[in-house]
Write a protein that holds these residues in place. Structure first.
Motif, short mmCIF file in Angstrom:
data_model
loop_
_atom_site.label_atom_id
_atom_site.label_comp_id
_atom_site.label_asym_id
_atom_site.label_seq_id
_atom_site.Cartn_x
_atom_site.Cartn_y
_atom_site.Cartn_z
N ARG A 4 0.83 -1.20 0.00
CA ARG A 4 0.00 0.00 0.00
C ARG A 4 0.86 1.25 0.00
O ARG A 4 0.53 2.25 -0.66
N ALA A 5 1.98 1.21 0.69
CA ALA A 5 2.90 2.35 0.67
C ALA A 5 3.51 2.50 -0.73
O ALA A 5 3.73 3.62 -1.20
N ARG A 6 3.79 1.39 -1.37
CA ARG A 6 4.34 1.44 -2.73
C ARG A 6 3.31 2.02 -3.70
O ARG A 6 3.66 2.82 -4.57
N LEU A 7 2.05 1.63 -3.54
CA LEU A 7 1.00 2.19 -4.38
C LEU A 7 0.92 3.70 -4.18
O LEU A 7 0.84 4.47 -5.15
N LYS A 8 0.97 4.13 -2.94
CA LYS A 8 0.89 5.56 -2.65
C LYS A 8 2.07 6.30 -3.26
O LYS A 8 1.92 7.40 -3.80
N ALA A 9 3.25 5.71 -3.20
CA ALA A 9 4.44 6.35 -3.77
C ALA A 9 4.30 6.49 -5.29
O ALA A 9 4.65 7.52 -5.87
N GLN A 11 1.45 6.64 -6.95
CA GLN A 11 0.41 7.64 -7.20
C GLN A 11 0.96 9.05 -7.04
O GLN A 11 0.67 9.94 -7.85
N GLU A 12 1.78 9.26 -6.01
CA GLU A 12 2.35 10.58 -5.78
C GLU A 12 3.33 10.96 -6.88
O GLU A 12 3.41 12.13 -7.30
N GLU A 15 1.22 11.94 -9.81
CA GLU A 15 0.56 13.23 -9.53
C GLU A 15 1.54 14.37 -9.75
O GLU A 15 1.20 15.39 -10.38
N LYS A 44 -7.76 7.11 -8.56
CA LYS A 44 -6.89 6.02 -8.10
C LYS A 44 -5.59 5.92 -8.90
O LYS A 44 -4.65 5.27 -8.48
#
Length: 294
Positions: A4-9, A11-12, A15, A44
């Motif tokens: 989940r942290a990798r997904l957030k990274a 996505q950021e 972005e 997402k």
């Protein structure tokens, strides 16, 4: 890095790259504002994440894949702007905000979508990535095929033609394979192309994304019936209001839930050529999306 942290990274990272795409462009009325309004409205970012993660899985440099990740998100965003127009789905909300035409008017919304579609190919083709020219051309061609009449646009045509009449499960599957699945498949395949993957690897990630896309759409149909508008950021019940035949109207919620599970298992199985360790994130992503609430 935990998934989940990798997904957030990822996505950021996407972005931040999207925020830079139109910086410094000469103003042309409201057009860049309208384009950025929808492009930077959140979401997402599954398609660009697929491009980055498949590139990594295939041994490539995700920095070289980033322009293609931005490009696929631009194409996706343009399709949402146009889908929301009064001549299409006539929606007032998208990602919890007023739709583009509600802010900028219908004419500017149409042009914002057009601008994003063409900007996608500018972004992919003008970036100085150091990729061999052949890979750049192949990746851009892959996106073009998926976005046009043989892919997403063709799916939207079928979707409009199906409104107000009964269609078969086969028809709905074909419609969604084009409307949703084509762009997801292209997002994954572009990552493989950028990495210099083999034809076998391209076929495998395409199968993965096709199964993922169908599961994603079925879950979307379920959420339109049983989801929460505040969580989804868009109206629920619009499929029924527009007299659309969906997986839920054909199969019912319980059978849809079982089908999402089956398709997710098939998506995971498609990654077998890469081994469990290399494909761990994409396997997790498929399973996570199967249970999403928005």
């Amino acid at each position: 890095m935990e998934e989940r942290a990798r997904l957030k990274a990822d996505q950021e990272r996407v972005e931040a790259a999207l925020r830079e795409c139109f910086r410094g462009r000469e103003p042309r009325g409201d057009i860049y504002d309208a384009m950025e309004y929808s492009l930077l409205a959140g979401g997402k970012r599954i398609r660009p994440v697929l491009t980055l993660e498949v590139c990594r899985m295939c041994g490539g440099d995700e920095r070289q894949a980033l322009p293609f990740a931005c490009a696929v998100e631009m194409v996706h965003t343009y399709s949402l702007i146009h889908d929301d127009l009064p001549c299409m789905d006539d929606d007032d909300l998208r990602r919890g905000k007023p739709t583009n035409h509600k802010i900028y008017g219908e004419a500017t919304a149409v042009l914002a979508g057009d601008g994003l579609l063409t900007a996608a190919f500018e972004t992919a083709l003008e970036a100085e990535t150091g990729l061999p020219a052949q890979r750049t051309v192949e990746a851009a061609a892959c996106l073009a095929r998926a976005a046009g009449a043989r892919g997403m646009v063709g799916g939207q045509v079928l979707d409009m033609a199906a409104e107000g009449r009964a269609v078969s499960r086969y028809d709905v599957e074909q419609l969604q394979a084009l409307k949703t699945g084509a762009l997801l498949s292209a997002a994954a395949e572009m990552g493989c192309i950028v990495a210099g993957g083999t034809q076998e690897e391209r076929n495998a990630v395409r199968r993965y994304a096709q199964k993922l896309g169908m599961a994603f759409q079925i879950r979307d149909d379920m959420l339109d019936v049983e989801g929460d508008e505040a969580t989804l950021g868009k109206p629920v019940g619009s499929d029924q209001a527009n007299e659309k035949t969906t997986f839920v109207s054909l199969l019912g919620i319980d059978e849809c839930r079982a089908l999402v599970e089956k398709l997710t298992e098939e998506a995971v199985a498609a990654l077998a050529p890469f081994g469990a360790e290399r494909s761990a994130f994409l396997r997790w992503l498929a399973e996570d999306l199967a249970g999403r609430e928005n």
